[in-house]
Design a protein around this motif. Structure first.
Motif, PDB file in Angstrom:
ATOM      1  N   ILE A  92      -8.318  -3.526  -0.351  1.00 37.50           N
ATOM      2  CA  ILE A  92      -9.048  -2.293  -0.611  1.00 37.50           C
ATOM      3  C   ILE A  92      -8.725  -1.370   0.551  1.00 37.50           C
ATOM      4  O   ILE A  92      -8.893  -1.753   1.713  1.00 37.50           O
ATOM      5  CB  ILE A  92     -10.560  -2.561  -0.723  1.00 37.50           C
ATOM      6  N   TYR A  93      -8.249  -0.180   0.249  1.00 39.14           N
ATOM      7  CA  TYR A  93      -7.754   0.675   1.323  1.00 39.14           C
ATOM      8  C   TYR A  93      -8.131   2.128   1.105  1.00 39.14           C
ATOM      9  O   TYR A  93      -8.479   2.545  -0.001  1.00 39.14           O
ATOM     10  CB  TYR A  93      -6.229   0.548   1.443  1.00 39.14           C
ATOM     11  N   ARG A  94      -8.063   2.888   2.188  1.00 38.08           N
ATOM     12  CA  ARG A  94      -8.204   4.340   2.162  1.00 38.08           C
ATOM     13  C   ARG A  94      -7.128   4.903   3.080  1.00 38.08           C
ATOM     14  O   ARG A  94      -6.807   4.309   4.105  1.00 38.08           O
ATOM     15  CB  ARG A  94      -9.575   4.779   2.691  1.00 38.08           C
ATOM     16  N   HIS A  95      -6.606   6.036   2.702  1.00 38.27           N
ATOM     17  CA  HIS A  95      -5.579   6.699   3.496  1.00 38.27           C
ATOM     18  C   HIS A  95      -6.178   7.982   4.060  1.00 38.27           C
ATOM     19  O   HIS A  95      -6.581   8.862   3.318  1.00 38.27           O
ATOM     20  CB  HIS A  95      -4.360   7.008   2.617  1.00 38.27           C
ATOM     21  N   TYR A  96      -6.287   8.054   5.380  1.00 33.66           N
ATOM     22  CA  TYR A  96      -6.797   9.238   6.071  1.00 33.66           C
ATOM     23  C   TYR A  96      -5.696   9.771   6.971  1.00 33.66           C
ATOM     24  O   TYR A  96      -5.263   9.073   7.883  1.00 33.66           O
ATOM     25  CB  TYR A  96      -8.005   8.894   6.946  1.00 33.66           C
ATOM     26  N   ALA A  97      -5.258  10.975   6.727  1.00 34.71           N
ATOM     27  CA  ALA A  97      -4.236  11.645   7.546  1.00 34.71           C
ATOM     28  C   ALA A  97      -3.034  10.727   7.758  1.00 34.71           C
ATOM     29  O   ALA A  97      -2.289  10.480   6.829  1.00 34.71           O
ATOM     30  CB  ALA A  97      -4.829  12.118   8.862  1.00 34.71           C
ATOM     31  N   THR A  98      -2.872  10.178   8.962  1.00 28.14           N
ATOM     32  CA  THR A  98      -1.700   9.336   9.244  1.00 28.14           C
ATOM     33  C   THR A  98      -2.036   7.855   9.256  1.00 28.14           C
ATOM     34  O   THR A  98      -1.184   7.044   9.599  1.00 28.14           O
ATOM     35  CB  THR A  98      -1.085   9.699  10.608  1.00 28.14           C
ATOM     36  N   LEU A  99      -3.260   7.490   8.902  1.00 26.00           N
ATOM     37  CA  LEU A  99      -3.683   6.095   9.017  1.00 26.00           C
ATOM     38  C   LEU A  99      -4.127   5.508   7.686  1.00 26.00           C
ATOM     39  O   LEU A  99      -4.792   6.175   6.890  1.00 26.00           O
ATOM     40  CB  LEU A  99      -4.841   5.971  10.010  1.00 26.00           C
ATOM     41  N   TYR A 100      -3.751   4.261   7.476  1.00 23.60           N
ATOM     42  CA  TYR A 100      -4.243   3.467   6.351  1.00 23.60           C
ATOM     43  C   TYR A 100      -5.270   2.478   6.894  1.00 23.60           C
ATOM     44  O   TYR A 100      -4.975   1.746   7.835  1.00 23.60           O
ATOM     45  CB  TYR A 100      -3.117   2.674   5.689  1.00 23.60           C
ATOM     46  N   PHE A 101      -6.453   2.452   6.307  1.00 27.41           N
ATOM     47  CA  PHE A 101      -7.478   1.474   6.638  1.00 27.41           C
ATOM     48  C   PHE A 101      -7.530   0.493   5.481  1.00 27.41           C
ATOM     49  O   PHE A 101      -7.884   0.866   4.360  1.00 27.41           O
ATOM     50  CB  PHE A 101      -8.841   2.157   6.813  1.00 27.41           C
ATOM     51  N   VAL A 102      -7.156  -0.769   5.730  1.00 21.19           N
ATOM     52  CA  VAL A 102      -7.040  -1.772   4.675  1.00 21.19           C
ATOM     53  C   VAL A 102      -7.965  -2.946   4.991  1.00 21.19           C
ATOM     54  O   VAL A 102      -7.902  -3.508   6.087  1.00 21.19           O
ATOM     55  CB  VAL A 102      -5.590  -2.291   4.546  1.00 21.19           C
TER      56      VAL A 102
ATOM     57  N   VAL B  19       0.823  -1.205   0.000  1.00 21.17           N
ATOM     58  CA  VAL B  19       0.000   0.000   0.000  1.00 21.17           C
ATOM     59  C   VAL B  19       0.858   1.257   0.000  1.00 21.17           C
ATOM     60  O   VAL B  19       0.543   2.232  -0.688  1.00 21.17           O
ATOM     61  CB  VAL B  19      -0.963  -0.027   1.213  1.00 21.17           C
ATOM     62  N   LEU B  20       1.974   1.229   0.724  1.00 23.98           N
ATOM     63  CA  LEU B  20       2.813   2.418   0.854  1.00 23.98           C
ATOM     64  C   LEU B  20       3.422   2.859  -0.474  1.00 23.98           C
ATOM     65  O   LEU B  20       3.527   4.048  -0.751  1.00 23.98           O
ATOM     66  CB  LEU B  20       3.923   2.166   1.874  1.00 23.98           C
ATOM     67  N   LYS B  21       3.798   1.903  -1.308  1.00 24.84           N
ATOM     68  CA  LYS B  21       4.486   2.272  -2.550  1.00 24.84           C
ATOM     69  C   LYS B  21       3.541   2.799  -3.637  1.00 24.84           C
ATOM     70  O   LYS B  21       3.988   3.175  -4.696  1.00 24.84           O
ATOM     71  CB  LYS B  21       5.319   1.101  -3.072  1.00 24.84           C
ATOM     72  N   ARG B  22       2.241   2.851  -3.345  1.00 24.07           N
ATOM     73  CA  ARG B  22       1.277   3.362  -4.319  1.00 24.07           C
ATOM     74  C   ARG B  22       1.084   4.858  -4.140  1.00 24.07           C
ATOM     75  O   ARG B  22       1.036   5.361  -3.016  1.00 24.07           O
ATOM     76  CB  ARG B  22      -0.051   2.633  -4.169  1.00 24.07           C
ATOM     77  N   ASP B  23       0.957   5.569  -5.256  1.00 19.84           N
ATOM     78  CA  ASP B  23       0.691   7.008  -5.211  1.00 19.84           C
ATOM     79  C   ASP B  23      -0.732   7.258  -4.737  1.00 19.84           C
ATOM     80  O   ASP B  23      -1.604   6.397  -4.849  1.00 19.84           O
ATOM     81  CB  ASP B  23       0.876   7.629  -6.597  1.00 19.84           C
ATOM     82  N   ASP B  24      -0.969   8.469  -4.239  1.00 23.41           N
ATOM     83  CA  ASP B  24      -2.302   8.822  -3.758  1.00 23.41           C
ATOM     84  C   ASP B  24      -3.321   8.937  -4.890  1.00 23.41           C
ATOM     85  O   ASP B  24      -4.516   8.811  -4.659  1.00 23.41           O
ATOM     86  CB  ASP B  24      -2.257  10.134  -2.972  1.00 23.41           C
ATOM     87  N   ASN B  25      -2.857   9.185  -6.111  1.00 23.06           N
ATOM     88  CA  ASN B  25      -3.789   9.362  -7.234  1.00 23.06           C
ATOM     89  C   ASN B  25      -4.084   8.046  -7.968  1.00 23.06           C
ATOM     90  O   ASN B  25      -4.749   8.050  -8.988  1.00 23.06           O
ATOM     91  CB  ASN B  25      -3.265  10.408  -8.217  1.00 23.06           C
ATOM     92  N   ILE B  26      -3.606   6.921  -7.457  1.00 21.64           N
ATOM     93  CA  ILE B  26      -3.877   5.606  -8.047  1.00 21.64           C
ATOM     94  C   ILE B  26      -5.096   5.013  -7.326  1.00 21.64           C
ATOM     95  O   ILE B  26      -5.360   5.340  -6.168  1.00 21.64           O
ATOM     96  CB  ILE B  26      -2.652   4.676  -7.889  1.00 21.64           C
ATOM     97  N   CYS B  27      -5.834   4.134  -8.004  1.00 18.82           N
ATOM     98  CA  CYS B  27      -7.034   3.556  -7.390  1.00 18.82           C
ATOM     99  C   CYS B  27      -6.695   2.809  -6.108  1.00 18.82           C
ATOM    100  O   CYS B  27      -5.554   2.409  -5.883  1.00 18.82           O
ATOM    101  CB  CYS B  27      -7.770   2.660  -8.381  1.00 18.82           C
ATOM    102  N   ASN B  28      -7.705   2.615  -5.277  1.00 16.22           N
ATOM    103  CA  ASN B  28      -7.509   2.047  -3.947  1.00 16.22           C
ATOM    104  C   ASN B  28      -7.721   0.541  -3.900  1.00 16.22           C
ATOM    105  O   ASN B  28      -7.983  -0.010  -2.843  1.00 16.22           O
ATOM    106  CB  ASN B  28      -8.473   2.725  -2.963  1.00 16.22           C
ATOM    107  N   PHE B  29      -7.619  -0.157  -5.019  1.00 20.02           N
ATOM    108  CA  PHE B  29      -7.764  -1.606  -5.061  1.00 20.02           C
ATOM    109  C   PHE B  29      -6.467  -2.200  -5.584  1.00 20.02           C
ATOM    110  O   PHE B  29      -5.887  -1.664  -6.518  1.00 20.02           O
ATOM    111  CB  PHE B  29      -8.879  -2.056  -6.007  1.00 20.02           C
ATOM    112  N   LEU B  30      -6.049  -3.307  -5.025  1.00 15.22           N
ATOM    113  CA  LEU B  30      -4.916  -4.039  -5.571  1.00 15.22           C
ATOM    114  C   LEU B  30      -5.028  -5.495  -5.181  1.00 15.22           C
ATOM    115  O   LEU B  30      -5.779  -5.855  -4.266  1.00 15.22           O
ATOM    116  CB  LEU B  30      -3.581  -3.446  -5.119  1.00 15.22           C
ATOM    117  N   GLU B  31      -4.320  -6.346  -5.890  1.00 15.90           N
ATOM    118  CA  GLU B  31      -4.341  -7.770  -5.580  1.00 15.90           C
ATOM    119  C   GLU B  31      -3.690  -8.011  -4.240  1.00 15.90           C
ATOM    120  O   GLU B  31      -2.756  -7.316  -3.847  1.00 15.90           O
ATOM    121  CB  GLU B  31      -3.593  -8.568  -6.656  1.00 15.90           C
TER     122      GLU B  31
END
Length: 193
Positions: free
Chosen positions: A64-74, A39-51
């Motif tokens: 499937i993830y969302r990045h809010y402030a300092t937290l990643y919810f996966v 998840v970290l190596k993905r840019d913020d403008n890329i979709c939030n789904f990955l294998e």
């Protein structure tokens, strides 16, 4: 079905880890590390789904993830789950946390872990989505808070236990307790009463 819910900060420190599939603790830690790096190596403008990573099932699973402030919810889900539905579920979970903690931050997840788990259990249990109506979730949490306050909370539990034992009105405190082959000698407790 939801296989795992992971919340970690920008540095990879897990703040909430919930697996709905049995893994050893070592494998769980590896999954958290691998998921963080994916998840970290993905840019913020890329979709939030990955294998999913190799440890969690590869291409059969999606992260499937969302990045809010300092937290990643996966959320790690199998192919039967809708990506957009899970994104919406993440949004509901985060907004519910925000309502319950009034502007939620990473410290709330650290210092109120029991409440965070309770909120999560109102949304997802056993890998299945239970509730997506934020008002219903908040109402259940408020009812739980009211119940805890009426019972005096967990801090009052030892005092209530001692009081209950004192009020048993036993004619005599048993000195030996026999349960089958087990024999328990009860020490003299008169000094504590």
């Amino acid at each position: 079905m939801i296989q795992a819910i992971l919340v970690f900060n920008n540095h990879g420190k897990p703040r909430l880890v919930r697996f709905y599939q049995r893994f050893s603790e070592e494998i769980q830690q590896q999954i958290v590390r691998e998921t963080f790096h994916l998840v970290l190596k993905r840019d913020d403008n890329i979709c939030n789904f990955l294998e999913g990573g190799s440890l969690i099932g590869g291409s059969d699973y999606k992260l499937i993830y969302r990045h809010y402030a300092t937290l990643y919810f996966v959320f790690c889900v199998d192919s039967s789950e809708s990506e957009l539905g899970i994104l919406d579920l993440i949004q509901v979970f985060v907004e519910t946390l925000d309502k319950c903690f009034e502007n939620v931050c990473e410290l709330d997840l650290i210092f109120h872990m029991d409440k965070v788990h309770y909120i999560l259990q109102e949304v997802v249990m056993g890998g299945m989505v239970l509730e997506t109506n934020m008002n219903e979730i908040v109402a259940q949490i408020e009812a739980q808070n009211k119940l805890e306050k009426s019972e005096g909370g967990l801090s009052a539990a030892p005092a209530r236990a001692v009081s209950a034992v004192k009020n048993l009105n036993l004619p005599e405190i048993p000195r030996n307790i026999n349960i089958g082959d087990l024999n328990i000698k009860v020490p003299n407790l008169s000094q504590f009463v």
